[in-house]
Design an enzyme around this catalytic site. Structure first.
Site, PDB file in Angstrom:
ATOM      1  N   ASP A  97       0.834  -1.207   0.000  1.00  0.00           N
ATOM      2  CA  ASP A  97       0.000   0.000   0.000  1.00  0.00           C
ATOM      3  C   ASP A  97       0.870   1.260   0.000  1.00  0.00           C
ATOM      4  OD1 ASP A  97       0.852  -0.402   2.631  1.00  0.00           O
ATOM      5  OD2 ASP A  97      -1.113  -0.093   3.534  1.00  0.00           O
ATOM      6  N   ASP A 100       7.006   3.903   3.266  1.00  0.00           N
ATOM      7  CA  ASP A 100       7.284   5.124   4.017  1.00  0.00           C
ATOM      8  C   ASP A 100       8.779   5.146   4.361  1.00  0.00           C
ATOM      9  OD1 ASP A 100       7.096   7.361   5.606  1.00  0.00           O
ATOM     10  OD2 ASP A 100       6.010   6.396   7.236  1.00  0.00           O
TER      11      ASP A 100
END
Ligand code: 5GP
Ligand code: MG
Length: 172
Positions: A97, A100
């Protein structure tokens, strides 16, 4: 009240997923491809993506959790749902998804390489650039953002907002 600021509409997401699916289909036309979705966040992205591919794929999932302190370098990542299929000598594409810091995905790449696949590449819905702690080679990214916490289209905050069709920046 938390504020939801629109980042990507469902139409924009659809266009980007279509474009990435075309690239993946071309790149893996001669391959035995296994896509491995990272639960839970990637489940909507993966299900949209595979239906736009023009090549056959196998679909698998893993699930990871991270524990520990705020300092991501000491964070412990572990699998809570492991790979159940043979990927030896197959081409693997991880469907994530958000990337980061990059710690989760590099943990997963290492984990998968231990099964001796032919290749491992990364496809992410969102590449968040600001907090990278590792240099990651992201082959496919639908959207790049600098910062912020995103929700919707599978992405949650405390299990909320996953069901939203668009992607938002969540301001608490
Ligand atoms: P990492 O920092 O290890 O690259 O990312 C770890 C995980 O944190 C991602 O797989 C994703 O599930 C979650 N994460 C990171 N940034 C966000 C964000 O902006 N929104 C949501 N919902 N999850 C995020
Ligand atoms: Mg995740």
């Amino acid at each position: 009240m938390p504020e939801l600021i629109p980042i990507l509409s469902k139409n924009e997401i659809d266009q980007r997923v279509t474009a990435i699916a075309a690239k993946i289909s071309a790149d893996y036309a001669q391959s035995e491809l296994v896509v491995i979705g990272v639960l839970k966040g990637a489940f909507i992205f993966l299900s949209d993506l595979i239906r736009k591919l023009s090549i056959p794929v196998e679909v698998e999932f893993v699930r990871v959790s991270s524990y520990g302190t705020e300092s991501a370098t000491t964070e412990k990542i572990r699998l809570t749902y492991e790979l159940e299929t043979e990927i030896k000598n197959k081409d693997v594409l991880i469907i994530e998804d958000i990337i980061d810091t990059g710690l989760t995905i590099s943990f997963l790449v290492d984990y998968l390489f231990a099964f001796n696949p032919k290749s491992v590449q990364i496809c992410t819905l969102i590449d968040k650039q600001e907090r990278k702690k590792k240099r990651i080679d992201i082959r496919y990214a639908c959207h790049v953002v600098k910062e912020g916490f995103l929700v919707g289209y599978g992405l949650d905050f405390a299990e909320k907002y996953r069901y939203l069709p668009d992607i938002y920046h969540l301001k608490l």
